[in-house]
Design an enzyme around this catalytic site. Structure first.
Site, short mmCIF file in Angstrom:
data_model
loop_
_atom_site.label_atom_id
_atom_site.label_comp_id
_atom_site.label_asym_id
_atom_site.label_seq_id
_atom_site.Cartn_x
_atom_site.Cartn_y
_atom_site.Cartn_z
N TYR A 140 3.16 4.69 6.49
CA TYR A 140 4.41 4.03 6.11
C TYR A 140 5.52 5.05 5.90
CZ TYR A 140 1.57 -0.14 4.95
OH TYR A 140 0.74 -1.22 4.97
N LYS B 159 0.83 -1.21 0.00
CA LYS B 159 0.00 0.00 0.00
C LYS B 159 0.87 1.25 0.00
CE LYS B 159 -2.54 2.18 2.96
NZ LYS B 159 -2.57 3.48 2.21
#
Length: 398
Positions: A184, A148
């Site tokens: 992230y 992702k």
């Protein structure tokens, strides 16, 4: 009940030839696994403890219902969002040489500012203690994010590169997505800042993880197996509810937890990929599949009735399974399984979203192969393997 990792330990269908257990050796390496009860965290611990000379600390908010039992394993219960508790609990760590970060804060929706900040805070609290306490002993930090990394839930995907057979495969050099708040990115930036070019670190980006855990929010295997168990119990057809494109086309990579864990360990102990600037690697099985191709075989393994045409665009797991909590409790009681609620293993909203995902998240594994990590799994084999493991762990019935 516990997972006893010793020379005689064999999990069904496990091939242990790549791991050698040697007794009575002084531990030369000390690992701390943040998120040790999760899909990959459990597997990192298992693989390290079956190698020689490792002491392992496992950190999570709560211990697993199937605890790891090994003289070189030490569990620390800690809420990493609590800075004071983190200081008190993590000061127990000694001589840490390797850090594995395979956890995340899930209190807010993905790509939200709150999720972004919470995850930064959690890692910062841990690093504030671990880095100064480890000092020169710290050799490597391994961060797990996911594919992702390459897409946004709130906007268009990043630049894509056309590859063989018309597939769009993301490589590790793809730019970050500018929309949304992908946590992230902040974890990567935080590691770069805190390690300051003095400690090697790596980033691992799996796709859909196949593993066994009862404390993972996006637990594909748990959801699939609970669904299959309830279908078998109630004699319901094992149907696939989702979009036709997700049924007929490959839209995501499978990532066996054994592969992801192995890549973490390989990167952390392999001089050829040491990098103080953060070496990123996709962690994917490498085999192509569609749900249409493998769904009947999954049903056969679970012992359920698969219709001639299992695809059902109007079927949603959230609606079909919403009232089946008592059925699962009956299965757990009558089959003598580990005590779990249906929601401990199954996330029906996740299955609905997964099988209706509007974007493809496919990563190339060319970089990992080129650097020497060539382990691969067939995704259907991964699914059947983890069904067997979950049965052996008594999380699901035979």
């Amino acid at each position: 009940m516990g997972i006893c990792i010793e020379p005689s330990y064999k999990t069904m269908a496990v091939k242990e030839s790549e791991f050698i257990f040697e007794e009575n050796l002084t531990c030369r390496y000390v690992a701390v696994i943040f998120g040790v009860t999760g899909l990959v965290g459990k597997e990192i611990a298992r693989q390290l403890l079956m190698r020689s000379a490792w002491k392992v600390y496992g950190v999570a908010r709560r211990p697993g219902k199937i605890p790891i039992q090994h003289p070189n394993f030490h569990f620390i219960s800690c809420d990493l969002l609590d800075a004071e508790e983190s200081r008190q609990k993590l000061c127990l760590l000694e001589d840490v040489s390797h850090v594995f970060w395979v956890t995340w804060a899930s209190g807010f929706p993905l790509d939200s500012p709150e999720c972004y900040e919470q995850n930064r805070e959690m890692m910062a609290n841990a690093l504030d203690v671990v880095i100064p306490r480890a000092g020169a002993a710290l050799k490597h930090v391994s961060l797990q994010t996911g594919t992702k990394h390459y897409i946004s839930l709130t906007g268009p995907p990043a630049a894509e590169e056309e590859r063989d057979e018309g597939m769009r495969l993301y490589d590790e050099c793809c730019p970050r997505v500018e929309t949304g708040h992908n946590f992230y990115y902040v974890l990567e930036d935080l590691l770069k800042e805190r390690l300051a070019g003095k400690v090697a670190w790596s980033i691992h980006r799996p796709g859909l993880i196949m593993g066994s855990s009862h404390s993972t929010l996006y637990n594909f295997m748990g959801s699939l197996c609970v669904y299959g168990s309830i279908c078998k119990r109630l004699n319901l057809p094992f149907v696939f509810g989702g979009e036709k494109q997700c049924w007929e086309e490959m839209g995501l990579d499978g990532s066996d937890a054994r592969l992801v864990a192995g890549q973490h360990i390989w990167a952390a102990s392999n001089d050829t990929i040491y990098s103080t600037t953060g070496q990123a690697l996709n962690a994917v099985n490498g085999s192509s599949f569609t749900w249409k191709e493998i769904w009947p075989a999954i049903g056969l393994e679970l012992g359920v009735t698969v219709p001639e045409n299992p695809f059902s665009p109007d079927f949603t797991f959230s609606r079909a399974m919403a009232e089946q909590g008592q059925v699962w409790k009956d299965i757990v009681r009558e089959e003598g399984l580990v005590e779990t609620e249906m929601e401990d293993l199954a996330n029906w909203g996740f299955l609905d979203a997964l099988f209706r995902c509007p974007v493809k998240m496919l990563g190339t594994r060319e970089k990992a192969d080129r650097l020497g990590f060539t382990t691969r799994y067939n995704t259907l084999d991964s699914i059947t393997y983890w069904i067997a493991v979950m049965r052996e762990e008594k999380l699901i019935p035979w």
